[in-house]
Design an enzyme around this catalytic site. Sequence first.
Site, short mmCIF file in Angstrom:
data_model
loop_
_atom_site.label_atom_id
_atom_site.label_comp_id
_atom_site.label_asym_id
_atom_site.label_seq_id
_atom_site.Cartn_x
_atom_site.Cartn_y
_atom_site.Cartn_z
N GLU A 135 -110.74 -40.59 42.06
CA GLU A 135 -112.21 -40.56 41.90
C GLU A 135 -112.82 -41.95 41.75
OE1 GLU A 135 -115.05 -39.11 41.56
OE2 GLU A 135 -114.60 -36.98 41.73
N ASP A 136 -114.10 -42.06 42.10
CA ASP A 136 -114.83 -43.33 41.87
C ASP A 136 -115.97 -43.15 40.86
OD1 ASP A 136 -116.49 -41.78 43.57
OD2 ASP A 136 -117.57 -43.59 44.15
N LYS A 161 -119.03 -31.38 38.63
CA LYS A 161 -118.42 -32.41 37.79
C LYS A 161 -119.44 -32.82 36.73
CE LYS A 161 -116.14 -33.99 42.00
NZ LYS A 161 -116.00 -35.03 43.03
N ASN A 202 -121.77 -31.74 52.58
CA ASN A 202 -121.58 -32.38 53.88
C ASN A 202 -120.13 -32.83 54.09
OD1 ASN A 202 -124.41 -32.58 55.02
ND2 ASN A 202 -124.73 -33.55 53.03
N ARG A 243 -126.47 -32.29 44.59
CA ARG A 243 -127.77 -32.68 45.17
C ARG A 243 -128.94 -32.42 44.22
NH1 ARG A 243 -128.43 -29.98 50.75
NH2 ARG A 243 -126.33 -30.83 50.94
N THR A 269 -119.79 -43.48 51.69
CA THR A 269 -121.03 -42.73 51.78
C THR A 269 -121.86 -42.83 50.50
OG1 THR A 269 -119.49 -40.94 51.46
CG2 THR A 269 -120.65 -40.97 53.56
N ASP A 275 -111.54 -37.16 45.81
CA ASP A 275 -112.98 -37.12 45.96
C ASP A 275 -113.27 -37.74 47.34
OD1 ASP A 275 -115.78 -37.14 45.33
OD2 ASP A 275 -115.59 -39.28 44.84
N LEU A 276 -114.46 -37.52 47.87
CA LEU A 276 -114.78 -38.07 49.20
C LEU A 276 -115.65 -39.33 49.12
CD1 LEU A 276 -114.85 -37.61 52.39
CD2 LEU A 276 -117.08 -36.58 51.95
N ASP A 277 -116.89 -39.12 48.61
CA ASP A 277 -117.88 -40.20 48.63
C ASP A 277 -117.46 -41.35 47.73
OD1 ASP A 277 -119.80 -38.85 50.31
OD2 ASP A 277 -120.30 -37.58 48.61
N LYS A 289 -123.49 -40.77 41.04
CA LYS A 289 -122.20 -40.58 41.72
C LYS A 289 -121.50 -39.33 41.21
CE LYS A 289 -121.32 -45.28 43.18
NZ LYS A 289 -120.47 -46.48 43.03
N GLY A 290 -121.10 -38.49 42.12
CA GLY A 290 -120.37 -37.27 41.76
C GLY A 290 -121.26 -36.10 41.36
N SER A 323 -114.79 -32.53 46.61
CA SER A 323 -116.05 -33.27 46.68
C SER A 323 -117.21 -32.35 46.33
CB SER A 323 -116.26 -33.81 48.10
OG SER A 323 -117.57 -34.32 48.24
N ALA A 324 -118.20 -32.91 45.63
CA ALA A 324 -119.42 -32.14 45.32
C ALA A 324 -120.31 -32.01 46.55
CB ALA A 324 -120.18 -32.84 44.21
N SER A 325 -119.96 -32.73 47.62
CA SER A 325 -120.86 -32.79 48.78
C SER A 325 -120.69 -31.61 49.73
CB SER A 325 -120.64 -34.09 49.55
OG SER A 325 -121.41 -34.05 50.73
C1 BG6 Z 1 -121.10 -36.35 45.69
C2 BG6 Z 1 -121.84 -37.67 45.68
O1 BG6 Z 1 -119.85 -36.53 46.28
O2 BG6 Z 1 -121.83 -35.38 46.45
C3 BG6 Z 1 -123.26 -37.48 45.17
O3 BG6 Z 1 -121.14 -38.60 44.86
C4 BG6 Z 1 -123.95 -36.40 45.99
O4 BG6 Z 1 -123.94 -38.70 45.27
C5 BG6 Z 1 -123.14 -35.11 45.94
O5 BG6 Z 1 -125.26 -36.15 45.49
C6 BG6 Z 1 -123.76 -33.98 46.76
O6 BG6 Z 1 -123.75 -34.31 48.13
P1 BG6 Z 1 -124.53 -33.49 49.23
O7 BG6 Z 1 -123.99 -34.09 50.53
O8 BG6 Z 1 -124.13 -32.05 49.09
O9 BG6 Z 1 -125.97 -33.70 49.04
MG MG Z 2 -117.40 -40.21 44.63
#
Ligand code: BG6
Ligand code: MG
Length: 218
Positions: free
Chosen positions: A170-171, A146, A119, A48, A16, A8-10, A44-45, A115-117
């Site tokens: 994972e966190d 997730k 970014n 958006r 982050t 996982d990233l964040d 967390k996880g 990662s779900a992000s």
């Molecule tokens: C997850 C974070 O990795 O990514 C969440 O733990 C976050 O807090 C999710 O909402 C989505 O991220 P992003 O950057 O696409 O808004």
């Molecule tokens: Mg995380």
Amino acid sequence: MLKAFIFDLDGVITDTADLHFKAWKKCAEKLGIDIDLSFNEQLKGVDRMGSLERILEYGGKANHFSIEEKVRLAEEKNDDYKELISKITSVDILPGIYPLLVRIIGGGFKIGLASASKNAPSILKSLGIDEFFNATADPNTIDKGKPAPDIFLQAASILHVQPSDCIGIEDANVGIEAIKKAGMFAVGIGDHLKEADYLVKSTKELTLDKLLKAWNKR
Ligand code: BG6
Ligand code: MG
């Protein structure tokens, strides 16, 4: 046989999680909703839009906004978040992670990101570690976030490895659930992840030797 580590990233590679919280707190304040760090654990996880929905529900405003308004709120949060992550450099890699990545590569294992992000790719670049990753799962192409296993399964599939040959790290509670549902060995960071197969308090404790020992004992 262990073949890959899927991160996982964040909150695992970089802190982050705290920046997401800052941006969500600002968004929630605009809506007259107060969120604190303990509520943030639930975000967390979570992707958006899912995070925004949880904040609105927490503030008793679940049905107060149209889809268009929610999309705009999520975009504004992301603009604030992007401003915060624009300052990220390699000094923001969490303790122990860089040497761990080096040892994993040296040990002949593959590395994936789940990662779900959306970014995540730009953050990995800013941290200067994008080249360590043999696969980055794309949350834009995932139906269920997730705790569904999909994002971890996609990372394993890009790496051409079986989920049972992977360690996921994972966190977040939803992340540990996703790793377990994917059929991987789950490593948790933090003291609240009771379902993890192996738990450490902080990334400082994550060494390849410890992870291999835990894997061999499973
Ligand atoms: C997850 C974070 O990795 O990514 C969440 O733990 C976050 O807090 C999710 O909402 C989505 O991220 P992003 O950057 O696409 O808004
Ligand atoms: Mg995380």
